[in-house]
Design a protein around this motif. Structure first.
Motif, PDB file in Angstrom:
ATOM      1  N   SER A  90      -7.185  25.104  -9.725  1.00 17.72           N
ATOM      2  CA  SER A  90      -6.052  25.106 -10.651  1.00 17.72           C
ATOM      3  C   SER A  90      -5.323  26.447 -10.663  1.00 17.72           C
ATOM      4  CB  SER A  90      -6.523  24.763 -12.070  1.00 17.72           C
ATOM      5  OG  SER A  90      -7.437  25.732 -12.536  1.00 17.72           O
ATOM      6  N   ARG A  91      -6.009  27.526 -10.308  1.00 14.62           N
ATOM      7  CA  ARG A  91      -5.377  28.859 -10.289  1.00 14.62           C
ATOM      8  C   ARG A  91      -4.665  29.120  -8.965  1.00 14.62           C
ATOM      9  NH1 ARG A  91      -8.588  33.135 -13.087  1.00 14.62           N
ATOM     10  NH2 ARG A  91      -6.894  34.504 -12.407  1.00 14.62           N
ATOM     11  N   LEU A  92      -5.102  28.484  -7.878  1.00 12.62           N
ATOM     12  CA  LEU A  92      -4.430  28.714  -6.600  1.00 12.62           C
ATOM     13  C   LEU A  92      -3.391  27.654  -6.286  1.00 12.62           C
ATOM     14  CD1 LEU A  92      -5.523  26.884  -3.906  1.00 12.62           C
ATOM     15  CD2 LEU A  92      -7.560  28.161  -4.407  1.00 12.62           C
ATOM     16  N   LEU A  93      -3.388  26.572  -7.048  1.00 13.88           N
ATOM     17  CA  LEU A  93      -2.441  25.484  -6.807  1.00 13.88           C
ATOM     18  C   LEU A  93      -0.969  25.924  -6.882  1.00 13.88           C
ATOM     19  CD1 LEU A  93      -2.453  22.510  -6.096  1.00 13.88           C
ATOM     20  CD2 LEU A  93      -2.381  21.983  -8.522  1.00 13.88           C
ATOM     21  N   PRO A  94      -0.559  26.738  -7.865  1.00 13.26           N
ATOM     22  CA  PRO A  94       0.851  27.149  -7.890  1.00 13.26           C
ATOM     23  C   PRO A  94       1.278  27.883  -6.608  1.00 13.26           C
ATOM     24  CG  PRO A  94      -0.151  27.602 -10.012  1.00 13.26           C
ATOM     25  CD  PRO A  94      -1.259  27.187  -9.080  1.00 13.26           C
ATOM     26  N   ALA A  95       0.443  28.778  -6.115  1.00 14.79           N
ATOM     27  CA  ALA A  95       0.773  29.493  -4.877  1.00 14.79           C
ATOM     28  C   ALA A  95       0.828  28.527  -3.703  1.00 14.79           C
ATOM     29  CB  ALA A  95      -0.232  30.603  -4.610  1.00 14.79           C
ATOM     30  N   GLY A  96      -0.067  27.549  -3.682  1.00 12.15           N
ATOM     31  CA  GLY A  96      -0.056  26.552  -2.613  1.00 12.15           C
ATOM     32  C   GLY A  96       1.189  25.687  -2.646  1.00 12.15           C
ATOM     33  N   VAL A  97       1.601  25.289  -3.838  1.00 16.69           N
ATOM     34  CA  VAL A  97       2.822  24.483  -3.977  1.00 16.69           C
ATOM     35  C   VAL A  97       4.038  25.312  -3.574  1.00 16.69           C
ATOM     36  CG1 VAL A  97       4.338  23.341  -5.651  1.00 16.69           C
ATOM     37  CG2 VAL A  97       1.873  22.905  -5.697  1.00 16.69           C
ATOM     38  N   LEU A  98       4.077  26.577  -4.004  1.00 11.72           N
ATOM     39  CA  LEU A  98       5.196  27.445  -3.615  1.00 11.72           C
ATOM     40  C   LEU A  98       5.231  27.655  -2.107  1.00 11.72           C
ATOM     41  CD1 LEU A  98       5.276  30.097  -6.464  1.00 11.72           C
ATOM     42  CD2 LEU A  98       7.014  28.387  -5.935  1.00 11.72           C
ATOM     43  N   PHE A  99       4.062  27.777  -1.484  1.00  6.84           N
ATOM     44  CA  PHE A  99       4.026  27.870  -0.020  1.00  6.84           C
ATOM     45  C   PHE A  99       4.693  26.646   0.593  1.00  6.84           C
ATOM     46  CE2 PHE A  99       2.008  26.212   3.791  1.00  6.84           C
ATOM     47  CZ  PHE A  99       2.434  27.160   4.714  1.00  6.84           C
ATOM     48  N   GLY A 100       4.287  25.464   0.131  1.00  9.58           N
ATOM     49  CA  GLY A 100       4.850  24.220   0.671  1.00  9.58           C
ATOM     50  C   GLY A 100       6.354  24.134   0.478  1.00  9.58           C
ATOM     51  N   LEU A 101       6.836  24.515  -0.705  1.00  9.76           N
ATOM     52  CA  LEU A 101       8.276  24.464  -0.974  1.00  9.76           C
ATOM     53  C   LEU A 101       9.037  25.472  -0.112  1.00  9.76           C
ATOM     54  CD1 LEU A 101       8.347  24.060  -4.870  1.00  9.76           C
ATOM     55  CD2 LEU A 101       8.819  22.311  -3.135  1.00  9.76           C
ATOM     56  N   CYS A 102       8.473  26.671   0.042  1.00 10.98           N
ATOM     57  CA  CYS A 102       9.111  27.689   0.891  1.00 10.98           C
ATOM     58  C   CYS A 102       9.156  27.234   2.351  1.00 10.98           C
ATOM     59  CB  CYS A 102       8.367  29.027   0.793  1.00 10.98           C
ATOM     60  SG  CYS A 102       8.634  29.897  -0.749  1.00 10.98           S
ATOM     61  N   ALA A 103       8.051  26.684   2.830  1.00 11.65           N
ATOM     62  CA  ALA A 103       8.000  26.214   4.217  1.00 11.65           C
ATOM     63  C   ALA A 103       8.996  25.074   4.437  1.00 11.65           C
ATOM     64  CB  ALA A 103       6.585  25.771   4.574  1.00 11.65           C
ATOM     65  N   TRP A 104       9.062  24.162   3.487  1.00 12.67           N
ATOM     66  CA  TRP A 104       9.994  23.035   3.578  1.00 12.67           C
ATOM     67  C   TRP A 104      11.440  23.545   3.573  1.00 12.67           C
ATOM     68  CZ3 TRP A 104      10.696  18.967  -0.886  1.00 12.67           C
ATOM     69  CH2 TRP A 104      11.451  17.892  -0.423  1.00 12.67           C
ATOM     70  N   ALA A 105      11.743  24.457   2.663  1.00 13.65           N
ATOM     71  CA  ALA A 105      13.099  25.004   2.580  1.00 13.65           C
ATOM     72  C   ALA A 105      13.432  25.814   3.838  1.00 13.65           C
ATOM     73  CB  ALA A 105      13.244  25.869   1.330  1.00 13.65           C
ATOM     74  N   ALA A 106      12.454  26.556   4.371  1.00 15.44           N
ATOM     75  CA  ALA A 106      12.690  27.331   5.591  1.00 15.44           C
ATOM     76  C   ALA A 106      12.998  26.402   6.762  1.00 15.44           C
ATOM     77  CB  ALA A 106      11.478  28.206   5.904  1.00 15.44           C
ATOM     78  N   ALA A 107      12.240  25.330   6.884  1.00 16.88           N
ATOM     79  CA  ALA A 107      12.488  24.370   7.964  1.00 16.88           C
ATOM     80  C   ALA A 107      13.870  23.748   7.813  1.00 16.88           C
ATOM     81  CB  ALA A 107      11.407  23.289   7.947  1.00 16.88           C
ATOM     82  N   LEU A 108      14.230  23.415   6.604  1.00 14.83           N
ATOM     83  CA  LEU A 108      15.544  22.818   6.350  1.00 14.83           C
ATOM     84  C   LEU A 108      16.657  23.827   6.635  1.00 14.83           C
ATOM     85  CD1 LEU A 108      16.914  20.244   5.412  1.00 14.83           C
ATOM     86  CD2 LEU A 108      16.571  20.973   3.050  1.00 14.83           C
ATOM     87  N   ALA A 109      16.462  25.090   6.225  1.00 12.92           N
ATOM     88  CA  ALA A 109      17.460  26.132   6.483  1.00 12.92           C
ATOM     89  C   ALA A 109      17.631  26.350   7.987  1.00 12.92           C
ATOM     90  CB  ALA A 109      17.055  27.438   5.792  1.00 12.92           C
ATOM     91  N   HIS A 110      16.518  26.342   8.706  1.00 12.06           N
ATOM     92  CA  HIS A 110      16.584  26.508  10.160  1.00 12.06           C
ATOM     93  C   HIS A 110      17.331  25.341  10.796  1.00 12.06           C
ATOM     94  CE1 HIS A 110      15.512  27.997  14.078  1.00 12.06           C
ATOM     95  NE2 HIS A 110      15.011  26.814  14.397  1.00 12.06           N
ATOM     96  N   TRP A 111      17.019  24.157  10.354  1.00 11.74           N
ATOM     97  CA  TRP A 111      17.648  22.959  10.891  1.00 11.74           C
ATOM     98  C   TRP A 111      19.161  22.966  10.618  1.00 11.74           C
ATOM     99  CZ3 TRP A 111      19.385  18.254   8.315  1.00 11.74           C
ATOM    100  CH2 TRP A 111      19.681  17.232   9.219  1.00 11.74           C
ATOM    101  N   LEU A 112      19.550  23.562   9.484  1.00  8.24           N
ATOM    102  CA  LEU A 112      20.974  23.632   9.127  1.00  8.24           C
ATOM    103  C   LEU A 112      21.668  24.854   9.718  1.00  8.24           C
ATOM    104  CD1 LEU A 112      20.735  22.499   5.409  1.00  8.24           C
ATOM    105  CD2 LEU A 112      21.682  21.196   7.312  1.00  8.24           C
ATOM    106  N   GLY A 113      20.923  25.641  10.511  1.00 10.83           N
ATOM    107  CA  GLY A 113      21.530  26.768  11.191  1.00 10.83           C
ATOM    108  C   GLY A 113      21.606  28.044  10.368  1.00 10.83           C
ATOM    109  N   GLN A 114      20.748  28.188   9.367  1.00  9.21           N
ATOM    110  CA  GLN A 114      20.765  29.372   8.530  1.00  9.21           C
ATOM    111  C   GLN A 114      19.676  30.353   8.972  1.00  9.21           C
ATOM    112  OE1 GLN A 114      20.680  28.357   4.370  1.00  9.21           O
ATOM    113  NE2 GLN A 114      22.317  26.884   4.585  1.00  9.21           N
ATOM    114  N   SER A 115      19.557  30.561  10.266  1.00  6.78           N
ATOM    115  CA  SER A 115      18.547  31.486  10.781  1.00  6.78           C
ATOM    116  C   SER A 115      19.167  32.346  11.873  1.00  6.78           C
ATOM    117  CB  SER A 115      17.350  30.718  11.323  1.00  6.78           C
ATOM    118  OG  SER A 115      17.751  29.795  12.309  1.00  6.78           O
ATOM    119  N   TYR A 116      19.711  33.473  11.455  1.00  6.01           N
ATOM    120  CA  TYR A 116      20.336  34.402  12.396  1.00  6.01           C
ATOM    121  C   TYR A 116      19.269  34.936  13.337  1.00  6.01           C
ATOM    122  CZ  TYR A 116      22.701  38.498  14.210  1.00  6.01           C
ATOM    123  OH  TYR A 116      23.250  39.429  15.030  1.00  6.01           O
TER     124      TYR A 116
END
Length: 118
Positions: A90-116
């Motif tokens: 329960s104490r590490l779950l927030p960091a794990g969820v944030l990891f997943g959201l960051c990774a998902w957003a990073a993949a989406l940003a890359h796919w949309l061309g937001q990676s100089y």
């Protein structure tokens, strides 16, 4: 920018801004947590600065992918420290969820061309 990426950026920037501020003002629960991690409070301050910087800079589209990927790496470190400190899931779950959201957003940003890439 897609609507999904916009929503992810809003959520992540709000969460990381709040987390960064909490670390910078040395909120008692976070001070205790960093003691559990056997890390000096200067590291907590540094991470707070990184989180605040990430929350602000993730809106700059040319490097959005790299900022989100960096925040995901920061969350890997957080999960690792929670595991090493033998905290309950329960104490590490927030960091794990944030990891997943960051990774998902990073993949989406890359796919949309937001990676100089230079």
């Amino acid at each position: 920018m897609s609507t999904l990426l916009l929503v992810l950026k809003i959520v992540l920037s709000a969460v990381f801004a709040c987390a960064g501020i909490a670390k910078l003002i040395r909120a008692k629960p976070l001070v205790a947590q960093f003691h559990d991690f056997h890390l000096p409070l200067e590291i907590m301050t540094f991470i707070g600065i990184l989180e605040l910087l990430g929350a602000a800079v993730l809106w700059y589209e040319p490097i959005s992918f790299w900022v989100l990927a960096s925040l995901a790496c920061l969350m890997v470190g957080a999960v690792k420290n929670h595991i090493a400190a033998k905290h309950p899931v329960s104490r590490l779950l927030p960091a794990g969820v944030l990891f997943g959201l960051c990774a998902w957003a990073a993949a989406l940003a890359h796919w949309l061309g937001q990676s100089y890439t230079g």
